[in-house]
Design an enzyme around this catalytic site. Structure first.
Site, PDB file in Angstrom:
ATOM      1  N   GLY B  46       0.791  -1.222   0.000  1.00  0.00           N
ATOM      2  CA  GLY B  46       0.000   0.000   0.000  1.00  0.00           C
ATOM      3  C   GLY B  46       0.833   1.286   0.000  1.00  0.00           C
ATOM      4  O   GLY B  46       1.850   1.371   0.692  1.00  0.00           O
ATOM      5  N   ALA B  70      -1.085  -5.683  12.182  1.00  0.00           N
ATOM      6  CA  ALA B  70      -1.446  -4.290  12.411  1.00  0.00           C
ATOM      7  C   ALA B  70      -0.281  -3.418  11.941  1.00  0.00           C
ATOM      8  O   ALA B  70       0.230  -2.585  12.672  1.00  0.00           O
ATOM      9  CB  ALA B  70      -1.725  -4.062  13.892  1.00  0.00           C
ATOM     10  N   GLY B  72      -0.152  -1.152   9.556  1.00  0.00           N
ATOM     11  CA  GLY B  72      -0.540   0.252   9.485  1.00  0.00           C
ATOM     12  C   GLY B  72       0.063   1.005   8.310  1.00  0.00           C
ATOM     13  O   GLY B  72       0.457   2.169   8.433  1.00  0.00           O
ATOM     14  N   LEU B  73       0.118   0.326   7.161  1.00  0.00           N
ATOM     15  CA  LEU B  73       0.520   0.976   5.907  1.00  0.00           C
ATOM     16  C   LEU B  73       1.885   1.643   5.958  1.00  0.00           C
ATOM     17  O   LEU B  73       2.071   2.747   5.441  1.00  0.00           O
ATOM     18  CB  LEU B  73      -0.535   1.997   5.470  1.00  0.00           C
ATOM     19  CG  LEU B  73      -1.880   1.414   5.036  1.00  0.00           C
ATOM     20  CD1 LEU B  73      -2.885   2.532   4.760  1.00  0.00           C
ATOM     21  CD2 LEU B  73      -1.727   0.539   3.810  1.00  0.00           C
ATOM     22  N   ASN B 127      -7.575   0.996  -2.132  1.00  0.00           N
ATOM     23  CA  ASN B 127      -7.736   0.287  -0.864  1.00  0.00           C
ATOM     24  C   ASN B 127      -8.636   1.079   0.070  1.00  0.00           C
ATOM     25  O   ASN B 127      -8.193   2.045   0.689  1.00  0.00           O
ATOM     26  CB  ASN B 127      -6.356   0.050  -0.237  1.00  0.00           C
ATOM     27  CG  ASN B 127      -6.424  -0.830   1.007  1.00  0.00           C
ATOM     28  OD1 ASN B 127      -7.502  -1.244   1.418  1.00  0.00           O
ATOM     29  ND2 ASN B 127      -5.277  -1.099   1.587  1.00  0.00           N
ATOM     30  N   CYS B 130      -8.326  -0.982   4.609  1.00  0.00           N
ATOM     31  CA  CYS B 130      -7.261  -1.276   5.569  1.00  0.00           C
ATOM     32  C   CYS B 130      -7.798  -1.066   6.981  1.00  0.00           C
ATOM     33  O   CYS B 130      -8.219   0.037   7.322  1.00  0.00           O
ATOM     34  CB  CYS B 130      -6.036  -0.396   5.347  1.00  0.00           C
ATOM     35  SG  CYS B 130      -4.789  -0.690   6.612  1.00  0.00           S
ATOM     36  N   LYS B 165     -10.718  -2.429  -3.630  1.00  0.00           N
ATOM     37  CA  LYS B 165     -10.539  -3.534  -2.668  1.00  0.00           C
ATOM     38  C   LYS B 165     -11.495  -3.367  -1.501  1.00  0.00           C
ATOM     39  O   LYS B 165     -11.442  -2.375  -0.775  1.00  0.00           O
ATOM     40  CB  LYS B 165      -9.096  -3.590  -2.178  1.00  0.00           C
ATOM     41  CG  LYS B 165      -8.794  -4.818  -1.300  1.00  0.00           C
ATOM     42  CD  LYS B 165      -7.300  -4.963  -1.035  1.00  0.00           C
ATOM     43  CE  LYS B 165      -6.979  -6.263  -0.319  1.00  0.00           C
ATOM     44  NZ  LYS B 165      -5.518  -6.415  -0.129  1.00  0.00           N
ATOM     45  N   GLY B 265      -2.053 -14.269  -0.496  1.00  0.00           N
ATOM     46  CA  GLY B 265      -1.577 -13.363   0.548  1.00  0.00           C
ATOM     47  C   GLY B 265      -0.703 -14.056   1.573  1.00  0.00           C
ATOM     48  O   GLY B 265       0.474 -14.349   1.322  1.00  0.00           O
ATOM     49  N   THR B 266      -1.307 -14.377   2.715  1.00  0.00           N
ATOM     50  CA  THR B 266      -0.572 -14.970   3.842  1.00  0.00           C
ATOM     51  C   THR B 266       0.271 -16.184   3.425  1.00  0.00           C
ATOM     52  O   THR B 266       1.352 -16.407   3.971  1.00  0.00           O
ATOM     53  CB  THR B 266      -1.583 -15.358   4.944  1.00  0.00           C
ATOM     54  OG1 THR B 266      -2.273 -14.168   5.327  1.00  0.00           O
ATOM     55  CG2 THR B 266      -0.910 -15.955   6.158  1.00  0.00           C
TER      56      THR B 266
END
Lengths: 257, 305
Positions: B46, B70, B72-73, B127, B130, B165, B265-266
């Site tokens: 992001g 977390a 946080g971009l 996005n 988030c 998204k 993703g993960t």
């Protein structure tokens, strides 16, 4: 270059009821591994362990293609890893992270506490190859927590502290007589272990203007700088412990000490 | 070799497998492990107008079959992306899709405007989902009026394929998808992470510095799959499915539910080579089941049990 390799467990040597050495063998030639580098091991057999777990590389044998880990069973990941037996497969990403710098100074003190002694053997080897003979100081709660003394003796003198006094000096590593600041003779300190221990050492080092490197073990997901989960606050902003560490000079960290 | 090509809006992808924003850096982080040229696309981490340090550590907690984050971009800002990151990753033969963030509509526009000037970037992902920022982010994606407002504003200045998204933290995700479709989105990607929380009962403290974080991983897959299916039935624009995809079978399930493409993703954290393995797995599946093209199975869920 980072590698992803399927290793086979070649040896499991228990040192006490919760600490062991894990040797992994690969048919592939191993890349150069430097002291402080770590590996991300996938514990695939245990479905409850989703993410890989990072472990400092304890030793490497380039001729036999074996890397070793010094592992203390502490949580879910290490408990499941401890169930792996000789001949079983483990997928490993390595070598990851930076490494302890080769000292310019002569009088070197290397301090390890608990499972933080994991990278000390590789440091001793590497420093010896480069003509540096450090002094090791290792600490534990009791004599049961003190390992690798004979091995580290090959690379330098070893001092010991235990909290109950059952081996070596009684107390914490920072209470060892070497820390008597009037005659503290070391010009550089390297340390790996529990954060409170490293912070106490960092406090002493910064107060006495001694160069000091610490190895951090923040919780990680990817290990390769993609997820940004393992950051530590530095004077240049948040940095990934996995790629820009795990070794940091304390002068770059924003530790409250 | 089956035909793996899919289309998102006017844009063709060589295969339906892309990597999810925030799990794959800019791609370079994975280049030791896979050939990035094989991917359908890379949704990069992001981007905000200015440098952001993100949230304090600890930012991650492993949970049952999943993880909370977390972050946080944390990113170095859009100018850094354009000057330092994009020139390196643009050489790869895959779509590089920036993930656009802001704490206000003006900030979303600022990032979009700068990216819109780069011809080689063919799509952006907006996005609005988030969960880890105090301002903006999910706040735009859980309220229909603000989702509409930001999508319309960005659409106005964006010549690229616009992928919005979506957040799963809503009552009716199909309704939200229709709203952004009507506001000019060319596609939707879903789902972002579920708002979750972890407590250490021994210390009686939260595990994350922000107390709450976004849940991802296999734990969320059934819910994500359900949402992709609901949205696919509700909108005409293509759907990109994500949420706990761990293997080719999972990816195929999302495609059967209606996704034209998927994001991994993960799973990238667990196996950095998984995205390419999933491409191969989809190809094998198509061959084994006598399909010529992946397009034949998009939305191909058989309704009879």
């Amino acid at each position: 270059m980072k590698k992803i390799i399927d290793f086979l467990v070649s040896d499991v040597k228990w040192l006490n009821e919760n600490t062991y050495l894990l040797d992994l063998y690969s048919e592939e030639k191993l890349p150069e591994i430097l002291p402080g580098n770590f590996a991300e091991i996938r514990i695939e057999k245990a479905s409850e362990v989703l993410l890989r777990r990072p472990f400092s590389i304890h030793d490497v044998d380039y001729e036999k293609n074996i890397i070793s880990f010094f592992i203390k069973v502490a949580g879910k990941g290490t408990s499941q890893l401890a169930k792996y037996e000789k001949g079983e497969k483990l997928n490993v990403i390595f070598p990851l992270g930076n490494f302890f710098s080769l000292p310019k100074e002569k009088d070197i003190l290397i301090i390890g506490g608990g499972s933080g002694i994991a990278p000390l053997k590789l440091m001793g080897k590497f420093f010896k190859e480069n003509g540096v003979k450090p002094v090791f100081l290792i600490g534990g709660r009791t004599e049961n927590d003190i390992f690798l003394v004979d091995e580290l003796n090959n690379y330098g003198e070893v001092f010991i502290t235990t909290e109950d006094g059952s081996l070596g000096e009684k107390g914490l590593v920072t209470q060892h007589p070497v820390f008597n600041s009037d005659n503290f003779k070391y010009k550089k300190i390297y340390t790996c272990g529990p954060e409170p221990m490293m912070k106490a050492i960092a406090k002493f080092a910064s107060k006495n203007d001694i160069d000091c490197e610490v190895s951090l073990e923040n919780t990680m997901a990817c290990g390769i700088g993609a997820c940004l989960c393992c950051v530590v606050e530095t004077k240049e902003g948040n940095k990934c412990v996995c790629t820009e560490g795990p070794v940091f000079n304390i002068k770059d960290l924003k530790w409250q000490i | 070799m089956a035909d793996l090509k899919v289309k998102i809006g006017n844009l063709e992808f060589k295969n339906p497998v892309t990597t999810a924003s925030g799990t794959f850096g800019s791609g370079q982080e994975y280049s030791d492990f896979i050939d990035l040229n094989k991917l359908g696309g890379i949704f990069v981490k992001g981007i905000t107008p200015k440098n952001r340090e993100g949230n304090p550590y600890p930012r991650m907690a492993e949970t049952a079959s999943g993880m909370l984050n977390a972050v946080g971009l944390q990113n170095k800002g859009v100018d850094y992306f354009i000057e330092e990151i994009y020139p390196v990753v643009k050489k790869f033969d895959t779509h590089i899709i920036p993930n656009v963030n802001g704490s206000s509509i003006e900030e979303y526009l600022e990032v979009t405007e700068k990216l819109n000037n780069i011809d080689d970037i063919k799509a952006i992902e907006l996005n609005i989902s988030c969960p880890n920022v105090k301002e903006g982010g999910m706040a735009f994606g859980v309220k229909k009026s603000s989702a509409i407002a930001v999508t319309k504003a960005v659409r106005e200045i964006c010549d690229k394929t616009l992928i919005v998204k979506l957040s799963p933290n809503v009552t009716d995700i199909a309704d939200m998808a229709k709203a952004v479709e009507d506001s000019g989105a060319d596609a939707v990607s879903l789902v972002n992470t579920f708002l979750g929380m972890a407590i250490n009962h021994k210390t009686r403290k939260p595990v994350l510095s922000t107390i709450t974080g976004g849940l991802s991983g296999p734990a969320i897959k059934p819910i994500a799959l359900r949402m992709v299916w609901q949205v696919s039935n509700a909108v005409k624009i293509p759907v990109i499915g994500l949420g706990g995809i761990m293997n080719a079978g999972d990816a195929i399930e999302f495609i059967l539910a209606g996704a034209s493409a998927v994001q991994i993703g993960t799973a990238n954290f667990i196996d950095p080579q998984i995205s390419v393995k999933i491409i191969d797995g989809i190809n094998d599946y198509l061959n084994e089941n006598n399909f010529n093209s992946v397009k034949e199975i998009i939305g191909g869920l058989m309704r009879e049990i």
